[in-house]
Design an enzyme around this catalytic site. Structure first.
Site, PDB file in Angstrom:
ATOM      1  N   CYS A   1      16.924 -56.630  39.463  1.00 17.44           N
ATOM      2  CA  CYS A   1      16.303 -57.958  39.326  1.00 17.44           C
ATOM      3  C   CYS A   1      16.264 -58.724  40.649  1.00 17.44           C
ATOM      4  CB  CYS A   1      17.035 -58.785  38.269  1.00 17.44           C
ATOM      5  SG  CYS A   1      17.055 -57.990  36.659  1.00 17.44           S
TER       6      CYS A   1
ATOM      7  N   HIS B   1      15.098 -66.204  39.303  1.00 18.23           N
ATOM      8  CA  HIS B   1      14.841 -65.010  38.496  1.00 18.23           C
ATOM      9  C   HIS B   1      14.939 -65.399  37.025  1.00 18.23           C
ATOM     10  CE1 HIS B   1      15.043 -61.221  36.594  1.00 18.23           C
ATOM     11  NE2 HIS B   1      16.348 -61.273  36.362  1.00 18.23           N
TER      12      HIS B   1
ATOM     13  N   ASN C   1      12.395 -61.161  30.677  1.00 19.81           N
ATOM     14  CA  ASN C   1      12.943 -60.794  31.985  1.00 19.81           C
ATOM     15  C   ASN C   1      12.135 -59.598  32.514  1.00 19.81           C
ATOM     16  OD1 ASN C   1      14.422 -59.828  34.142  1.00 19.81           O
ATOM     17  ND2 ASN C   1      16.403 -59.934  33.097  1.00 19.81           N
TER      18      ASN C   1
HETATM   19  N1  ACO Z   1      19.606 -60.264  17.427  1.00 24.81           N
HETATM   20  C1  ACO Z   1      20.586 -60.663  16.611  1.00 24.81           C
HETATM   21  N2  ACO Z   1      21.891 -60.512  16.912  1.00 24.81           N
HETATM   22  C2  ACO Z   1      22.184 -59.927  18.088  1.00 24.81           C
HETATM   23  C3  ACO Z   1      21.209 -59.481  18.981  1.00 24.81           C
HETATM   24  C4  ACO Z   1      19.870 -59.680  18.618  1.00 24.81           C
HETATM   25  N3  ACO Z   1      18.851 -59.303  19.400  1.00 24.81           N
HETATM   26  N4  ACO Z   1      21.797 -58.957  20.070  1.00 24.81           N
HETATM   27  C5  ACO Z   1      23.129 -59.065  19.876  1.00 24.81           C
HETATM   28  N5  ACO Z   1      23.368 -59.648  18.674  1.00 24.81           N
HETATM   29  C6  ACO Z   1      24.628 -59.964  18.059  1.00 24.81           C
HETATM   30  C7  ACO Z   1      25.775 -59.123  18.570  1.00 24.81           C
HETATM   31  O1  ACO Z   1      25.845 -57.886  17.898  1.00 24.81           O
HETATM   32  C8  ACO Z   1      26.964 -60.006  18.276  1.00 24.81           C
HETATM   33  O2  ACO Z   1      27.278 -59.859  16.930  1.00 24.81           O
HETATM   34  P1  ACO Z   1      28.833 -59.862  16.450  1.00 24.81           P
HETATM   35  O3  ACO Z   1      29.353 -61.201  16.839  1.00 24.81           O
HETATM   36  O4  ACO Z   1      28.733 -59.652  14.977  1.00 24.81           O
HETATM   37  O5  ACO Z   1      29.485 -58.738  17.199  1.00 24.81           O
HETATM   38  C9  ACO Z   1      26.414 -61.421  18.450  1.00 24.81           C
HETATM   39  O6  ACO Z   1      24.997 -61.295  18.388  1.00 24.81           O
HETATM   40  C10 ACO Z   1      26.803 -62.055  19.772  1.00 24.81           C
HETATM   41  O7  ACO Z   1      26.581 -61.119  20.822  1.00 24.81           O
HETATM   42  P2  ACO Z   1      26.854 -61.485  22.318  1.00 24.81           P
HETATM   43  O8  ACO Z   1      26.431 -60.351  23.175  1.00 24.81           O
HETATM   44  O9  ACO Z   1      28.230 -62.014  22.477  1.00 24.81           O
HETATM   45  O10 ACO Z   1      25.818 -62.691  22.474  1.00 24.81           O
HETATM   46  P3  ACO Z   1      25.631 -63.674  23.669  1.00 24.81           P
HETATM   47  O11 ACO Z   1      25.683 -65.055  23.205  1.00 24.81           O
HETATM   48  O12 ACO Z   1      26.474 -63.312  24.850  1.00 24.81           O
HETATM   49  O13 ACO Z   1      24.111 -63.406  24.068  1.00 24.81           O
HETATM   50  C11 ACO Z   1      22.859 -62.192  25.731  1.00 24.81           C
HETATM   51  C12 ACO Z   1      23.710 -62.110  24.466  1.00 24.81           C
HETATM   52  C13 ACO Z   1      21.587 -62.958  25.405  1.00 24.81           C
HETATM   53  C14 ACO Z   1      22.535 -60.788  26.180  1.00 24.81           C
HETATM   54  C15 ACO Z   1      23.672 -62.936  26.816  1.00 24.81           C
HETATM   55  O14 ACO Z   1      24.940 -62.389  26.961  1.00 24.81           O
HETATM   56  C16 ACO Z   1      22.981 -62.904  28.151  1.00 24.81           C
HETATM   57  O15 ACO Z   1      21.923 -63.463  28.327  1.00 24.81           O
HETATM   58  N6  ACO Z   1      23.587 -62.259  29.159  1.00 24.81           N
HETATM   59  C17 ACO Z   1      22.968 -62.132  30.443  1.00 24.81           C
HETATM   60  C18 ACO Z   1      22.216 -60.878  30.438  1.00 24.81           C
HETATM   61  C19 ACO Z   1      20.992 -60.903  31.263  1.00 24.81           C
HETATM   62  O16 ACO Z   1      20.343 -61.892  31.447  1.00 24.81           O
HETATM   63  N7  ACO Z   1      20.680 -59.743  31.789  1.00 24.81           N
HETATM   64  C20 ACO Z   1      19.485 -59.577  32.525  1.00 24.81           C
HETATM   65  C21 ACO Z   1      19.692 -58.814  33.746  1.00 24.81           C
HETATM   66  S1  ACO Z   1      20.821 -59.510  34.851  1.00 24.81           S
HETATM   67  C22 ACO Z   1      20.127 -60.840  35.313  1.00 24.81           C
HETATM   68  O17 ACO Z   1      18.948 -60.810  35.445  1.00 24.81           O
HETATM   69  C23 ACO Z   1      20.970 -61.988  35.601  1.00 24.81           C
END
Ligand code: ACO
Length: 349
Positions: free
Chosen positions: A139, A276, A306
Site C-alpha cells: 500500500c 492511503h 482499499n
Molecule cells: N462481516 C461481519 N463480521 C466480520 C467481518 C465481516 N466482513 N470480518 C470480521 N468479522 C467479525 C470477526 O469474525 C469478529 O467476530 P468475533 O468477535 O465473533 O470473533 C468481529 O467481526 C470483530 O473482528 P475484528 O477483526 O476484531 O474487527 P475490527 O473491529 O478490528 O475490524 C478490520 C476489522 C476492519 C479489518 C480492522 O481491524 C481494520 O481496518 N484493520 C486495518 C486493516 C487494514 O486497513 N488493512 C489494509 C492494509 S494496511 C493499510 O493499508 C494500513
C-alpha cells in the site's frame, strides 16, 4: 537542512536527453505536470458481498467506511488499468508521452512475476528511451515510487517521469475470507513529473520533502501466503486486521511529522491531506492526531475500498479534477502497508 544540502549539491547537475544538455543553475524540483486515473467499470456493493460471505452492509460501513469497490473484468489485468491511467495523466500534462524517460510503477499484483509491469506500460506508450521498473511496497508503493522518481530527477538521471500505482487486488483475495475480501478493490492512478528549476525554498512548486520507512519484524501481520520462491503459487492476502490497525495511526502520524520537519514546515501550512485509503477509521484517527480538519482530508475509501498502491493517486486525481486542490496548494500524501512499510511525500501542487 539535509534536503536543502542535497538540493544545493544538485544545483549544477546536467541532464542529457535527446542529445541536448540542460544545465540547472538552481535547485531542481520534480513538479507534477499531469494526473490521471482509471477505475474498472464493475462496481461491487456491500450487499453484493453479503451474498457470497457472511457479512452485512452495516458491518462493512461501520468498521471500514467502505460502501462499494470497483473490480476488474475477467479480461482486464493490472497493465490495462495502468496504461489507461497513464494515458490520462500524459494527456493532462499536455506533453509528448514518448519523451518520458522514467517509469516507476508501484504494484503488488503485477501481470507476471517478471518482467516488470512497468515495461509493458512503456511499450504500450511507444517509449523506447530511458528506463521502466516496478516498485513493491504494497500500500505504500505509490509514495515509495514517487520518492524514487523524485530522487532520480533531482540527481539528473531523469527529466520526465511517469509514476503509477496500479492494482488488481481482487486477484489475490480469498473470497471465502470475510475479514479481508470486503476491504479491497481494483484501480490505477498516475502522475507525470517534470524537472523544473526552483529556488530551494518551501515556496517552490513540486516535491518539497519525502520520507520512507519499513520494519520487517511485522512481515507476517499483512502478507500473501504464496510466492514463486516459497510455494510456486500466487497465494492469497492474509491479515491480522486489528494488529495492522494498531500500528497504522501511530506510523502514519509520525512519518508525516518527520517529513514536515525535514523542511521545517508547520502542519498549519498544509492545505490538503491525501492519505492511503485503507479504512475510514484509520483516516479519521490520523487526521485527528495531526489536528487536521475533516474538510482537509480527501476521502475515497467509501467508493473505492482499499486499492493498495493505487489509492493515493486515485484520491489525488479526484481532488484535483473536482477543483479542491489548486496550483500552489500544499499537499501531504501518506501511506502504510505490508512489511510494514510507510512513508509520506510533501509537495506544492
Ligand atoms: N462481516 C461481519 N463480521 C466480520 C467481518 C465481516 N466482513 N470480518 C470480521 N468479522 C467479525 C470477526 O469474525 C469478529 O467476530 P468475533 O468477535 O465473533 O470473533 C468481529 O467481526 C470483530 O473482528 P475484528 O477483526 O476484531 O474487527 P475490527 O473491529 O478490528 O475490524 C478490520 C476489522 C476492519 C479489518 C480492522 O481491524 C481494520 O481496518 N484493520 C486495518 C486493516 C487494514 O486497513 N488493512 C489494509 C492494509 S494496511 C493499510 O493499508 C494500513
Amino acid at each position: 537542512m539535509q534536503s536543502r544540502l542535497m538540493l544545493n549539491t544538485f544545483n549544477k547537475l546536467k541532464n542529457k536527453k535527446n542529445n541536448s544538455m540542460t544545465t540547472y543553475n538552481k535547485p531542481v524540483r520534480s513538479v507534477v505536470l499531469g494526473i490521471g486515473s482509471y477505475l474498472p467499470e464493475k462496481i461491487v456493493t456491500n450487499d453484493d458481498l453479503a451474498k457470497i460471505v457472511d457479512t452485512s452492509d452495516e458491518w462493512i460501513r461501520e468498521r471500514s467506511g467502505i460502501h462499494q469497490r470497483h473490480i476488474a473484468a475477467d479480461d482486464e489485468i493490472t497493465s490495462d488499468l495502468a496504461i489507461k491511467a497513464a494515458k490520462r495523466a500524459i494527456k493532462d500534462a499536455g506533453i509528448d508521452g514518448t519523451k518520458i524517460d522514467l517509469i516507476v510503477l508501484a504494484t503488488s499484483t503485477p501481470d507476471n512475476t517478471f518482467p516488470a509491469t512497468a515495461t509493458k506500460v512503456q511499450a504500450a506508450l511507444g517509449i523506447t528511451d530511458g528506463v521502466a521498473f516496478d516498485v513493491q511496497a504494497v500500500c505504500s508503493g505509490f509514495v515509495f515510487a514517487l520518492n524514487t522518481a523524485d530522487a532520480m530527477i533531482r540527481c539528473g538521471q531523469a527529466n520526465k517521469a511517469l509514476v503509477i500505482g496500479a492494482e488488481t487486488f481482487s486477484r489475490i483475495l480469498d473470497w471465502k475470507d470475510r475479514s479481508t475480501c470486503v476491504l479491497f478493490g481494483d484501480g490505477a492512478g498516475a502522475v507525470v513529473l517534470g524537472a523544473q528549476e526552483g529556488e530551494g525554498t518551501n515556496n517552490d512548486r513540486g516535491i518539497l520533502a519525502a520520507k520512507m520507512r519499513s520494519d520487517g519484524k511485522h512481515y507476517d501481520k499483512l502478507y500473501v501466503d504464496g510466492g514463486p520462491s516459497s510455494t510456486q503459487t500466487v497465494g492469497y492476502l492474509r491479515m491480522q486486521g486489528p494488529e495492522v490497525f494498531k500500528h497504522a495511526v501511530k506510523n502514519i502520524s509520525s512519518v508525516v511529522l518527520e517529513t514536515l520537519d525535514l523542511v521545517h514546515m508547520p502542519i498549519s501550512q498544509v492545505d490538503w491531506f491525501v492519505p492511503h485509503q485503507a479504512n475510514k477509521r484509520i483516516l479519521d484517527g490520523a487526521a485527528k492526531k495531526l489536528k487536521l480538519t475533516r474538510d482537509q482530508v480527501v476521502v475515497t475509501v467509501d467508493r473505492h475500498g482499499n486499492t493498495s498502491a493505487a489509492s493515493v493517486p486515485l484520491a489525488l486525481d479526484e481532488a484535483v479534477k473536482d477543483g479542491r486542490i489548486k496550483p500552489n496548494d500544499v499537499v501531504l500524501l501518506e501511506a502504510m502497508g505490508g512489511g510494514f512499510t510507510w512513508g509520506a511525500v510533501l509537495l506544492r501542487w
